[in-house]
Scaffold this motif. Structure first.
Motif, PDB file in Angstrom:
ATOM      1  N   SER A  40       0.793  -1.228   0.000  1.00 18.21           N
ATOM      2  CA  SER A  40       0.000   0.000   0.000  1.00 18.21           C
ATOM      3  C   SER A  40       0.823   1.276   0.000  1.00 18.21           C
ATOM      4  N   ARG A  41       2.138   1.192   0.180  1.00 19.88           N
ATOM      5  CA  ARG A  41       2.901   2.411   0.447  1.00 19.88           C
ATOM      6  C   ARG A  41       3.859   2.826  -0.657  1.00 19.88           C
ATOM      7  N   ASP A  42       3.941   2.047  -1.734  1.00 22.14           N
ATOM      8  CA  ASP A  42       4.938   2.336  -2.761  1.00 22.14           C
ATOM      9  C   ASP A  42       4.293   2.597  -4.118  1.00 22.14           C
ATOM     10  N   ASP A  43       5.051   3.283  -4.990  1.00 19.14           N
ATOM     11  CA  ASP A  43       4.509   3.733  -6.269  1.00 19.14           C
ATOM     12  C   ASP A  43       4.828   2.813  -7.436  1.00 19.14           C
ATOM     13  N   THR A  44       5.731   1.853  -7.260  1.00 17.00           N
ATOM     14  CA  THR A  44       6.096   0.954  -8.341  1.00 17.00           C
ATOM     15  C   THR A  44       6.143  -0.485  -7.824  1.00 17.00           C
ATOM     16  N   LEU A  45       6.032  -1.436  -8.750  1.00 15.47           N
ATOM     17  CA  LEU A  45       6.124  -2.837  -8.370  1.00 15.47           C
ATOM     18  C   LEU A  45       7.501  -3.144  -7.788  1.00 15.47           C
ATOM     19  N   SER A  46       8.532  -2.539  -8.336  1.00 17.11           N
ATOM     20  CA  SER A  46       9.884  -2.763  -7.841  1.00 17.11           C
ATOM     21  C   SER A  46      10.026  -2.332  -6.388  1.00 17.11           C
ATOM     22  N   GLU A  47       9.470  -1.165  -6.057  1.00 13.84           N
ATOM     23  CA  GLU A  47       9.542  -0.674  -4.689  1.00 13.84           C
ATOM     24  C   GLU A  47       8.707  -1.540  -3.755  1.00 13.84           C
ATOM     25  N   MET A  48       7.541  -1.988  -4.218  1.00 14.17           N
ATOM     26  CA  MET A  48       6.714  -2.882  -3.405  1.00 14.17           C
ATOM     27  C   MET A  48       7.469  -4.161  -3.088  1.00 14.17           C
ATOM     28  N   ALA A  49       8.098  -4.742  -4.117  1.00  7.69           N
ATOM     29  CA  ALA A  49       8.852  -5.982  -3.933  1.00  7.69           C
ATOM     30  C   ALA A  49       9.997  -5.782  -2.946  1.00  7.69           C
ATOM     31  N   ALA A  50      10.713  -4.684  -3.081  1.00  4.53           N
ATOM     32  CA  ALA A  50      11.842  -4.414  -2.188  1.00  4.53           C
ATOM     33  C   ALA A  50      11.385  -4.261  -0.746  1.00  4.53           C
ATOM     34  N   ARG A  51      10.242  -3.611  -0.534  1.00 10.29           N
ATOM     35  CA  ARG A  51       9.733  -3.428   0.828  1.00 10.29           C
ATOM     36  C   ARG A  51       9.375  -4.777   1.456  1.00 10.29           C
ATOM     37  N   VAL A  52       8.688  -5.638   0.700  1.00  7.65           N
ATOM     38  CA  VAL A  52       8.313  -6.947   1.239  1.00  7.65           C
ATOM     39  C   VAL A  52       9.557  -7.770   1.531  1.00  7.65           C
ATOM     40  N   LEU A  53      10.524  -7.750   0.627  1.00  3.98           N
ATOM     41  CA  LEU A  53      11.760  -8.500   0.834  1.00  3.98           C
ATOM     42  C   LEU A  53      12.500  -8.026   2.089  1.00  3.98           C
ATOM     43  N   ALA A  54      12.453  -6.736   2.355  1.00  2.00           N
ATOM     44  CA  ALA A  54      13.177  -6.189   3.499  1.00  2.00           C
ATOM     45  C   ALA A  54      12.630  -6.709   4.827  1.00  2.00           C
ATOM     46  N   SER A  55      11.348  -7.064   4.860  1.00  2.00           N
ATOM     47  CA  SER A  55      10.738  -7.528   6.107  1.00  2.00           C
ATOM     48  C   SER A  55      10.521  -9.040   6.141  1.00  2.00           C
ATOM     49  N   ALA A  56      10.856  -9.733   5.057  1.00  2.00           N
ATOM     50  CA  ALA A  56      10.592 -11.163   4.946  1.00  2.00           C
ATOM     51  C   ALA A  56      11.715 -11.992   5.560  1.00  2.00           C
ATOM     52  N   PRO A  57      11.439 -13.266   5.875  1.00  2.00           N
ATOM     53  CA  PRO A  57      12.490 -14.160   6.362  1.00  2.00           C
ATOM     54  C   PRO A  57      13.574 -14.362   5.301  1.00  2.00           C
TER      55      PRO A  57
END
Length: 219
Positions: A40-57
């Motif tokens: 919900s917080r990012d403007d591109t798919l790349s940024e969304m992916a990076a955010r999820v990866l940063a908090s993932a196991p």
């Protein structure tokens, strides 16, 4: 011997929140450590992916619906060594045919379900999710989808157990669209959900849980 639970990241469709996966979050708890990714917080798919990866196991499985599916593939492209397996619901192989405006994307995403009985079941929860997500996030996600780059590189990066599933009445991603995607991924499993539209985890929760169980246990 008890098998360890697989870390599993669930990603939503556009305009949806965790309610989309509510049944799977509960039903898969015995075999998976389930987390929900914030798109919900990012403007591109790349940024969304990076955010999820940063908090993932460090290593995990990922399942996404539509927008979530594209983000999941981008996660594989960014960090192929961290993704153990991937499940894609209502996700297309190509962007050759798609709405070219935010308004057009939104009209397609909110089209009524082909089955009037399912429409009455799905429309209430879907509207409640959209209300919680809000119009600002909804438009941000629409723009991210409209601006998404060619995904052939992301598809080519997938070399893990893969499930591609789609509803037979999906008006956004047709069965042919999803089948085309599955054929581009080595040994991907294709699953057609009967009497189902675009939001499969909400519309066919029991069947989605069953195919995810099989996918999580696949070699």
């Amino acid at each position: 011997m008890v098998r360890p639970r697989t870390p599993l990241m669930l990603l939503p469709a556009m305009g949806c929140d965790g309610q989309l996966w509510a049944r799977q979050i509960v039903d898969l708890a015995g075999i998976a450590q389930v987390e929900f990714g914030d798109l919900s917080r990012d403007d591109t798919l790349s940024e969304m992916a990076a955010r999820v990866l940063a908090s993932a196991p460090p290593r995990f499985a990922v399942a996404g619906v539509s927008l979530g599916g594209y983000v999941a593939m981008e996660m594989v492209r960014q960090a192929p060594d961290r993704i153990e397996r991937i499940a894609l619901f209502g996700t297309r192989a190509s962007m050759d045919v798609r709405p070219r405006t935010v308004a057009g994307q939104g009209m397609l995403a909110t089209a009524p379900h082909a089955d009037p009985l399912l429409s009455t079941i799905v429309s209430g929860p879907a509207q409640a999710m959209a209300d919680r997500v809000g119009p600002v996030v909804f438009e941000r996600q629409q723009r991210a989808l409209l601006a998404r780059p060619d995904i052939s590189e992301a598809i080519a990066a997938i070399h893990v157990p893969t499930l591609v599933a789609v509803g037979d009445r999906d008006r956004i991603c047709s069965p042919d669209d999803a089948l085309s995607l599955s054929l581009q991924i080595p040994e991907a499993r294709f699953h057609l959900l009967r009497a189902c539209g675009h939001l499969a985890p909400l519309e066919r929760p029991g069947e989605v849980t069953a195919v995810l169980r099989q996918w999580l246990r696949a070699g």
